[in-house]
Design a protein around this motif. Structure first.
Motif, PDB file in Angstrom:
ATOM      1  N   TRP A   1      -2.979  -4.472  -7.587  1.00 48.80           N
ATOM      2  CA  TRP A   1      -3.720  -3.236  -7.303  1.00 48.80           C
ATOM      3  C   TRP A   1      -3.756  -2.369  -8.538  1.00 48.80           C
ATOM      4  O   TRP A   1      -2.708  -1.990  -9.074  1.00 48.80           O
ATOM      5  N   ALA A  17       0.374   4.038  -2.804  1.00 46.76           N
ATOM      6  CA  ALA A  17       0.279   5.466  -2.474  1.00 46.76           C
ATOM      7  C   ALA A  17       1.339   6.278  -3.217  1.00 46.76           C
ATOM      8  O   ALA A  17       1.079   7.404  -3.650  1.00 46.76           O
ATOM      9  N   GLU A  53       0.162   6.605  -6.751  1.00 41.14           N
ATOM     10  CA  GLU A  53      -0.960   7.564  -6.746  1.00 41.14           C
ATOM     11  C   GLU A  53      -0.457   9.000  -6.635  1.00 41.14           C
ATOM     12  O   GLU A  53      -0.944   9.899  -7.333  1.00 41.14           O
ATOM     13  N   ARG A  54       0.502   9.218  -5.746  1.00 44.12           N
ATOM     14  CA  ARG A  54       1.000  10.579  -5.502  1.00 44.12           C
ATOM     15  C   ARG A  54       1.643  11.159  -6.767  1.00 44.12           C
ATOM     16  O   ARG A  54       1.426  12.324  -7.101  1.00 44.12           O
ATOM     17  N   ARG A  73      -2.691   5.608   6.773  1.00 45.76           N
ATOM     18  CA  ARG A  73      -2.904   4.666   5.655  1.00 45.76           C
ATOM     19  C   ARG A  73      -2.811   3.225   6.150  1.00 45.76           C
ATOM     20  O   ARG A  73      -3.605   2.369   5.765  1.00 45.76           O
ATOM     21  N   MET A 117       0.825  -1.221   0.000  1.00 41.76           N
ATOM     22  CA  MET A 117       0.000   0.000   0.000  1.00 41.76           C
ATOM     23  C   MET A 117       0.856   1.266   0.000  1.00 41.76           C
ATOM     24  O   MET A 117       0.435   2.294  -0.547  1.00 41.76           O
ATOM     25  N   ASP A 118       2.046   1.217   0.586  1.00 47.44           N
ATOM     26  CA  ASP A 118       2.962   2.365   0.463  1.00 47.44           C
ATOM     27  C   ASP A 118       3.345   2.558  -1.006  1.00 47.44           C
ATOM     28  O   ASP A 118       3.489   3.698  -1.477  1.00 47.44           O
ATOM     29  N   SER A 144      -3.620   8.783  -0.754  1.00 48.25           N
ATOM     30  CA  SER A 144      -2.241   9.237  -0.543  1.00 48.25           C
ATOM     31  C   SER A 144      -2.166  10.588   0.156  1.00 48.25           C
ATOM     32  O   SER A 144      -1.059  11.072   0.437  1.00 48.25           O
ATOM     33  N   ALA A 194     -11.267   1.694  -3.700  1.00 51.16           N
ATOM     34  CA  ALA A 194     -11.490   3.078  -3.265  1.00 51.16           C
ATOM     35  C   ALA A 194     -11.599   3.901  -4.541  1.00 51.16           C
ATOM     36  O   ALA A 194     -10.600   4.110  -5.226  1.00 51.16           O
ATOM     37  N   GLU A 222      -8.270  11.639  -1.250  1.00 55.34           N
ATOM     38  CA  GLU A 222      -7.393  10.623  -1.833  1.00 55.34           C
ATOM     39  C   GLU A 222      -6.611   9.883  -0.747  1.00 55.34           C
ATOM     40  O   GLU A 222      -6.121  10.487   0.214  1.00 55.34           O
ATOM     41  N   ARG A 255      -8.252   9.254 -13.160  1.00 60.63           N
ATOM     42  CA  ARG A 255      -9.553   9.509 -13.803  1.00 60.63           C
ATOM     43  C   ARG A 255      -9.755  11.012 -14.024  1.00 60.63           C
ATOM     44  O   ARG A 255      -9.305  11.827 -13.208  1.00 60.63           O
ATOM     45  N   THR A 286      -8.984  14.293 -11.909  1.00 53.76           N
ATOM     46  CA  THR A 286     -10.177  14.587 -11.118  1.00 53.76           C
ATOM     47  C   THR A 286     -10.225  13.684  -9.900  1.00 53.76           C
ATOM     48  O   THR A 286     -10.622  14.103  -8.812  1.00 53.76           O
ATOM     49  N   LYS A 287      -9.808  12.426 -10.067  1.00 56.81           N
ATOM     50  CA  LYS A 287      -9.859  11.453  -8.974  1.00 56.81           C
ATOM     51  C   LYS A 287      -8.909  10.316  -9.314  1.00 56.81           C
ATOM     52  O   LYS A 287      -8.694  10.020 -10.490  1.00 56.81           O
ATOM     53  N   ILE A 288      -8.392   9.694  -8.273  1.00 57.14           N
ATOM     54  CA  ILE A 288      -7.664   8.432  -8.438  1.00 57.14           C
ATOM     55  C   ILE A 288      -8.608   7.296  -8.065  1.00 57.14           C
ATOM     56  O   ILE A 288      -9.356   7.393  -7.084  1.00 57.14           O
ATOM     57  N   ASN A 289      -8.571   6.237  -8.837  1.00 50.98           N
ATOM     58  CA  ASN A 289      -9.329   5.019  -8.500  1.00 50.98           C
ATOM     59  C   ASN A 289      -8.345   3.909  -8.165  1.00 50.98           C
ATOM     60  O   ASN A 289      -7.423   3.638  -8.939  1.00 50.98           O
ATOM     61  N   LEU A 290      -8.581   3.269  -7.019  1.00 53.21           N
ATOM     62  CA  LEU A 290      -7.764   2.130  -6.572  1.00 53.21           C
ATOM     63  C   LEU A 290      -8.659   0.911  -6.455  1.00 53.21           C
ATOM     64  O   LEU A 290      -9.789   1.011  -5.966  1.00 53.21           O
ATOM     65  N   ARG A 305      -1.096  12.119  -9.172  1.00 51.64           N
ATOM     66  CA  ARG A 305      -1.750  13.365  -8.755  1.00 51.64           C
ATOM     67  C   ARG A 305      -0.871  14.576  -9.084  1.00 51.64           C
ATOM     68  O   ARG A 305      -1.360  15.592  -9.582  1.00 51.64           O
TER      69      ARG A 305
END
Lengths: 140, 140
Positions: A91, A62, A65-66, B54, A58-59, B47, B81, B45, A96, A75-79, A69
């Motif tokens: 994962w 993340a 994801e970071r 988290r 998950m780190d 992250s 998520a 989000e 999005r 607009t959004k991240i989907n996980l 972003r």
């Protein structure tokens, strides 16, 4: 029984360590900024991993994801970790955009419109720098 | 702008602490064994959370998942998520079965069949014990 994520990398290799790898998904043209964090060993469910490994995966999610972003301002991240078809822990990390083909529906729902060419072009052009930034963040 | 996960619990309350809450989703009849782990504060989000938070939210997701696996023996657990409609961090934890209405597709895809009445009955009967086991696991 063979498992495609045991047999193959599963996409464009971006980064890996002993435990997991990050790949860029290259078979969903409507979603170019789509990465996966794949556990290297064949484990089906997230909760099968001990806490230390869960935190590591998950780190990593993340960190991917970071970068998405920061570089794309989506607009959004989907996980998601689904694995109904391929029950080998992976994962999905998907950037999005309000104007993408499915938004606000999930990418697995029916498309609502065509993805705008300008969005796809902007994302395609960003991919080499994105891959490098993800690898850099994970090396850092 | 109001946020439904700031204004309301969002489902059947199962467990909570200062940081997050676990609710059972009661508005998706085809998927009775569907829980959400909702971050109490309005964060969009994953992250955006510091590592400690988290890890806490994902440890909670894993605990819910583990109870679902132990009590229901589902074909697969689905985690996600998304937050495209409600950008307030919440994790879906869904027990999936080979015979459910959408399997192997995600729950957000079109249904492939009607959910068998026997499956829905078995799951509905299991819910009170499931809620209690999740609360017990998180208290433990």
């Amino acid at each position: 029984m063979t498992c495609p994520l045991c047999d193959e990398v599963g996409g464009v290799p971006v980064w890996r360590d002993e435990k997991l790898r990050v790949i860029r998904v290259d078979d969903t043209p409507a979603f170019p900024a789509f990465y996966r964090v794949v556990w290297n060993a064949h484990v089906a469910e997230f909760s099968e991993l001990p806490a230390e490994d869960r935190h590591h995966v998950m780190d990593t999610v993340a960190a991917v994801e970071r970068v998405l972003r920061q570089k794309l301002a989506p607009t959004k991240i989907n996980l998601a970790a689904l694995g109904n078809m391929v029950p080998h822990l992976h994962w999905h990390v998907i950037a999005r955009f309000a104007e993408d083909s499915h938004f606000p529906a999930p990418v697995w729902a029916p498309a609502q419109r065509e993805a705008p060419a300008a969005l796809l072009k902007r994302l395609a052009e960003a991919l080499p720098a994105l891959d490098a930034a993800i690898a850099g963040a994970l090396n850092g």
